[in-house]
Design an enzyme around this catalytic site. Structure first.
Site: not given
Length: 354
Positions: A197, A292, A322
């Protein structure tokens, strides 16, 4: 008594979660509800069940009224999802930088004694939350099953330290590893970067900086559902805006803390997808999750790398959400995916030696 309950409750919640995930599949499906299908994808039962449990607990997003509250929530969830990865030696380190020392952790499989590849890892959390503890299980797993050393770096967080503080720390940490490679059990030509991320964003930007600045460039990039463009809202962000752990509102909240001035968001050090030239970058493994909001920008970055002649292994896990890399210990599907990622990392590093 309240302090005791505060300490004990995460342990009890962890036991409940593991008990639920240990139920037979028909019982788990009954609890999770009818299968969710969206964009020609079906959400994994493990992911759907976890999201259902989170909704019941009132934890449907990562953002909060204040960064302090969001950080406390992550610390609490870390206690619930923490797993066991035996056979890994862990040592706390300090990395000196112009802005002060950074905390770091060096992970090494117990059986690994010879010098070898080292992965400099940057944790996710929207540049606002997350720390060494939140990604401890993931780093142990990467070290153990890829058979490498992993150095996890605890960079400064926003809003106390907005962009480019986190990136400056990441670059300083990478430079430190290059300059102290032998002492860390590696060499300048066997150092990789990675992250998930926001950490994937930092890893990608470090790779770009090293390649363009003349600093020894990484041999490999592990980019797990990376954030690579702060300027555009792609289709996946609309499709999966709510209900899949990372929300559209979370993304706005994180970015407003990290880069509150919109003009800054076009800086290719933040939005690496906007960099004019991606040629010469290290081989990359770009991982995305089907459900996601960041899916499409990650996959567009993988395409741009490939178009620039960079070797890319792009892998979408169409049934996952995610953050799945941090959920390994509670759901079999999450761990299956992580084993595949580790296998690709290991193979990628081996090919760099050839």
């Amino acid at each position: 008594m309240s302090k005791v309950l505060e300490l004990v409750q995460p342990t009890l919640e962890a036991a409940v979660v593991r008990g639920v995930f240990a139920l037979p599949k028909p019982a788990r499906r009954l609890l999770a509800g009818r299968a969710i299908r969206l964009d020609d994808q079906e959400l994994a039962l493990d992911a759907q069940l976890l999201l259902k449990l989170m909704r019941l607990a009132g934890h449907e997003q990562l953002s909060a009224a204040t960064p302090e509250i969001a950080r406390a929530r992550m610390r609490r969830s870390t206690k619930i999802t923490a797993g066991q990865v035996p056979g890994v030696v862990v040592a706390d380190r300090r990395i000196p930088t112009a802005s002060g020392d950074l905390a770091a952790r060096l992970y090494r499989p117990r059986e690994l004694s010879e010098p070898g590849p080292l992965l400099v890892f940057f944790h996710g959390g929207g540049w606002v939350i997350g720390d060494l503890d939140s990604h401890d299980d993931l780093c142990r797993f990467l070290a153990k099953h890829a058979g490498i050393r992993v150095l996890s770096v605890d960079y400064r967080l926003a809003p106390e330290f907005p962009f480019p503080a986190a990136l400056d720390d990441a670059i300083d940490a990478y430079r430190f590893v290059v300059e102290n490679a032998a002492e860390l059990g590696t060499s300048p030509d066997t150092i990789a970067v990675g992250g998930d991320s926001a950490g994937g964003n930092l890893a990608a930007s470090v790779a770009l900086h090293a390649t363009r600045s003349g600093l020894a460039k990484p041999v490999f990039q592990l980019l797990i559902y990376p954030a690579v463009d702060a300027t555009a809202r792609r289709r996946s962000r609309e499709l999966f805006a709510n209900g899949f752990l990372l929300t559209d509102g979370d993304m706005d909240w994180f970015m407003n803390h990290y880069a509150p001035e919109e003009d800054v968001r076009r800086d290719p050090r933040l939005s690496v997808l906007l960099a004019e030239d991606l040629s010469g970058l290290p081989t990359a493994h770009v991982v995305t999750a089907g459900f996601d909001p960041l899916r499409d920008e990650g996959e567009e970055y993988a395409r741009r790398l490939a178009e620039a002649g960079v070797p890319v292994i792009a892998r979408r896990f169409p049934d996952l959400i995610h953050g799945f890399a941090n959920l390994r210990s509670i759901g079999g599907r999450f761990q299956e995916a992580l084993f595949e990622i580790v296998g690709t990392l290991r193979a990628g590093l081996e090919l760099q030696k050839a």
